[in-house]
Design a protein around this motif. Structure first.
Motif, PDB file in Angstrom:
ATOM      1  N   ASP A  33     -10.395  -2.775 -15.400  1.00 35.15           N
ATOM      2  CA  ASP A  33     -11.303  -3.206 -14.321  1.00 35.15           C
ATOM      3  C   ASP A  33     -11.622  -2.065 -13.361  1.00 35.15           C
ATOM      4  OD1 ASP A  33     -11.153  -5.687 -15.436  1.00 35.15           O
ATOM      5  OD2 ASP A  33      -9.865  -6.570 -13.887  1.00 35.15           O
ATOM      6  N   GLY A  34     -10.729  -1.075 -13.290  1.00 37.73           N
ATOM      7  CA  GLY A  34     -10.948   0.022 -12.341  1.00 37.73           C
ATOM      8  C   GLY A  34     -11.709   1.204 -12.937  1.00 37.73           C
ATOM      9  N   GLN A  77       0.841  -1.217   0.000  1.00 39.46           N
ATOM     10  CA  GLN A  77       0.000   0.000   0.000  1.00 39.46           C
ATOM     11  C   GLN A  77       0.865   1.253   0.000  1.00 39.46           C
ATOM     12  OE1 GLN A  77      -2.537  -0.764   3.371  1.00 39.46           O
ATOM     13  NE2 GLN A  77      -4.177  -1.561   2.092  1.00 39.46           N
ATOM     14  N   HIS A  97      -6.350  -1.413 -14.983  1.00 40.00           N
ATOM     15  CA  HIS A  97      -6.873  -0.102 -15.392  1.00 40.00           C
ATOM     16  C   HIS A  97      -8.284  -0.265 -15.961  1.00 40.00           C
ATOM     17  CE1 HIS A  97      -6.375   4.115 -16.359  1.00 40.00           C
ATOM     18  NE2 HIS A  97      -6.940   3.879 -17.523  1.00 40.00           N
ATOM     19  N   TRP A 105     -14.785   1.753 -13.360  1.00 37.82           N
ATOM     20  CA  TRP A 105     -15.973   2.174 -12.599  1.00 37.82           C
ATOM     21  C   TRP A 105     -15.587   3.047 -11.397  1.00 37.82           C
ATOM     22  CZ3 TRP A 105     -16.873   0.963  -7.481  1.00 37.82           C
ATOM     23  CH2 TRP A 105     -16.074  -0.038  -6.921  1.00 37.82           C
ATOM     24  N   VAL A 106     -14.392   2.801 -10.839  1.00 35.83           N
ATOM     25  CA  VAL A 106     -13.966   3.598  -9.675  1.00 35.83           C
ATOM     26  C   VAL A 106     -13.691   5.033 -10.139  1.00 35.83           C
ATOM     27  CG1 VAL A 106     -12.253   3.835  -7.836  1.00 35.83           C
ATOM     28  CG2 VAL A 106     -12.941   1.560  -8.606  1.00 35.83           C
ATOM     29  N   ARG A 107     -13.016   5.146 -11.297  1.00 34.02           N
ATOM     30  CA  ARG A 107     -12.721   6.495 -11.809  1.00 34.02           C
ATOM     31  C   ARG A 107     -14.020   7.228 -12.141  1.00 34.02           C
ATOM     32  NH1 ARG A 107      -9.014   3.282 -14.273  1.00 34.02           N
ATOM     33  NH2 ARG A 107      -9.978   3.341 -16.321  1.00 34.02           N
ATOM     34  N   GLU A 108     -14.972   6.492 -12.727  1.00 30.16           N
ATOM     35  CA  GLU A 108     -16.252   7.135 -13.069  1.00 30.16           C
ATOM     36  C   GLU A 108     -16.977   7.592 -11.806  1.00 30.16           C
ATOM     37  OE1 GLU A 108     -18.276   4.241 -15.505  1.00 30.16           O
ATOM     38  OE2 GLU A 108     -16.680   4.419 -17.015  1.00 30.16           O
ATOM     39  N   ALA A 109     -16.963   6.738 -10.780  1.00 31.31           N
ATOM     40  CA  ALA A 109     -17.655   7.093  -9.531  1.00 31.31           C
ATOM     41  C   ALA A 109     -16.984   8.316  -8.890  1.00 31.31           C
ATOM     42  CB  ALA A 109     -17.628   5.904  -8.568  1.00 31.31           C
ATOM     43  N   ALA A 110     -15.652   8.343  -8.907  1.00 30.18           N
ATOM     44  CA  ALA A 110     -14.927   9.477  -8.312  1.00 30.18           C
ATOM     45  C   ALA A 110     -15.239  10.758  -9.084  1.00 30.18           C
ATOM     46  CB  ALA A 110     -13.424   9.200  -8.321  1.00 30.18           C
ATOM     47  N   GLN A 111     -15.327  10.633 -10.409  1.00 32.45           N
ATOM     48  CA  GLN A 111     -15.634  11.804 -11.240  1.00 32.45           C
ATOM     49  C   GLN A 111     -17.047  12.325 -10.941  1.00 32.45           C
ATOM     50  OE1 GLN A 111     -13.669  13.411 -14.155  1.00 32.45           O
ATOM     51  NE2 GLN A 111     -15.094  14.757 -13.129  1.00 32.45           N
ATOM     52  N   TYR A 136     -18.741  11.919  -8.197  1.00 33.68           N
ATOM     53  CA  TYR A 136     -18.748  12.508  -6.860  1.00 33.68           C
ATOM     54  C   TYR A 136     -18.146  13.915  -6.893  1.00 33.68           C
ATOM     55  CZ  TYR A 136     -17.859  13.093  -1.870  1.00 33.68           C
ATOM     56  OH  TYR A 136     -17.834  13.577  -0.589  1.00 33.68           O
TER      57      TYR A 136
END
Ligand code: 3HC
Length: 328
Positions: free
Chosen positions: A307-308, A89, A305, A310-316, A318
């Protein structure tokens, strides 16, 4: 994403003509050990050198999570697993600080990530070697993180403020990483004959690639002279490699392990260890993308990248919602 605007800023950046007067004034500031900050005038080549080095460094931290991530589910105890998880991490965090430091120079994170995923950008050669046994996790901490700190402590004094400041925390964490690696090797060396043999095998495989991390010999290093004049680099590749060998050989002796180099000997006259010739062809092959794991590392990063997304879209989404609220 958040930084898309920076791509445009990079293109539109009005570069003041690089007059001799400006260049001399810039060098004077560097020579006086003043920090150069993001909004200060700087030669275009200085900016490009920093973007190259900092982004390569960030990519190395991100790709570097893979060889160790390989052992997260197979660490020999809960304690070792928790430590390794924290270390991996930390590496992700280092990548993020470094991408942020590079962004201050007018390049966007999207652009840097695209260059990594397309194979255009470089990252450290060392992460293209496989982790075959648990002892490799010890060897990575001890040797790879050890080499990284040797190279990175001087970067805390780099002339570019945002990079220098990012390196302070990175070095503190790398120092912990080095010690956890040494601790794994130490435990193995105090264990059974089979465990000690595993530690020796890991040293045999990681020693030379660790020396290669410092880059080509000074005579072959394209950027060193200019980077040192700009105080981006404080020591040359060969100077840092020598410092690393001098401290690490003694640590290997303490562990009761042999460094796999028949030509290694202490030179009383220079006060340094002399070591054998590095296989430079191997380094150049790995840098060119032909190391044992280059293809696998890049494919895994590309998959992560995708697979992730959806995380970038959710962060955008928000961030947009927060911005709309703030505007209202
Ligand atoms: N792996 C991949 N490429 C390398 C390399 C290596 N070990 N050593 C040199 N190169 C590349 C350089 O990037 C350069 O290529 P480019 O012109 O396309 O960028 C070329 O070989 C010539 O090398 P130079 O010596 O002229 O390049 P530099 O002056 O940039 O020196 C460096 C190379 C010492 C790696 C320097 O860039 C540096 O100090 N970088 C910052 C630290 C860093 O990136 N470390 C990587 C490891 S990070 C890490 O280990 C993570 C930790 O968690 C373990």
């Amino acid at each position: 994403m958040y930084t898309q605007g920076l791509d445009q800023a990079g293109k539109d950046r009005r570069v003041a003509a690089e007059t001799e007067e400006l260049l001399n004034a810039f060098q004077k500031r560097v020579d006086a050990e003043e920090k150069i900050e993001a909004k200060d005038w700087m030669p275009e080549a200085y900016r490009r050198t920093l973007i190259r080095q900092i982004s390569q460094h960030a990519h190395s931290e991100i790709i570097g999570m893979q060889p160790e991530g390989n052992w997260l589910t197979r660490a020999p105890s809960l304690k070792r697993k928790a430590i390794l998880l924290a270390k991996v991490q930390d590496e992700a965090g280092h990548g993020l600080y470094l991408y942020s430091a590079a962004e201050t120079l007018g390049v966007s994170r999207d652009q840097m990530v695209a260059d990594l995923l397309s194979g255009k950008a470089k990252y450290s050669s060392i992460f293209n070697y496989p982790t075959l046994s648990w002892a490799d996790i010890g060897a990575i901490g001890w040797l790879v993180d050890g080499a990284a700190i040797m190279n990175q402590i001087p970067l805390c004094r780099c002339s570019y403020g945002p990079y220098a400041r990012a390196m302070v925390r990175v070095c503190k964490e790398e120092s912990f990483h080095q010690r956890q690696g040494f601790d794994i090797m130490h435990s193995l060396c105090l264990g059974t004959a089979a465990q000690k043999a595993m530690a020796q095998d890991a040293l045999d495989r990681w020693w030379w690639p660790s020396l290669m991390m410092f880059g080509p010999n000074d005579s072959e290093s394209t950027h060193s002279a200019q980077s040192m004049a700009w105080k981006i680099k404080r020591f040359s590749n060969d100077e840092l490699r020598q410092k690393f060998v001098d401290v690490t050989v003694q640590q290997a002796d303490f562990l009761g392990l042999s460094v796999p180099d028949d030509e290694l000997r202490f030179d009383d006259e220079t006060g340094h260890y002399q070591f054998g010739e590095i296989n430079w062809q191997e380094l150049f092959d790995v840098i060119a993308g032909n190391g044992p794991c280059n293809k696998q590392r890049l494919e895994k990063r590309q998959r992560a990248h995708t697979d992730g997304a959806w995380v970038r879209e959710a962060a955008q989404a928000y961030a947009s919602k927060q911005a709309a609220r703030a505007a209202a």
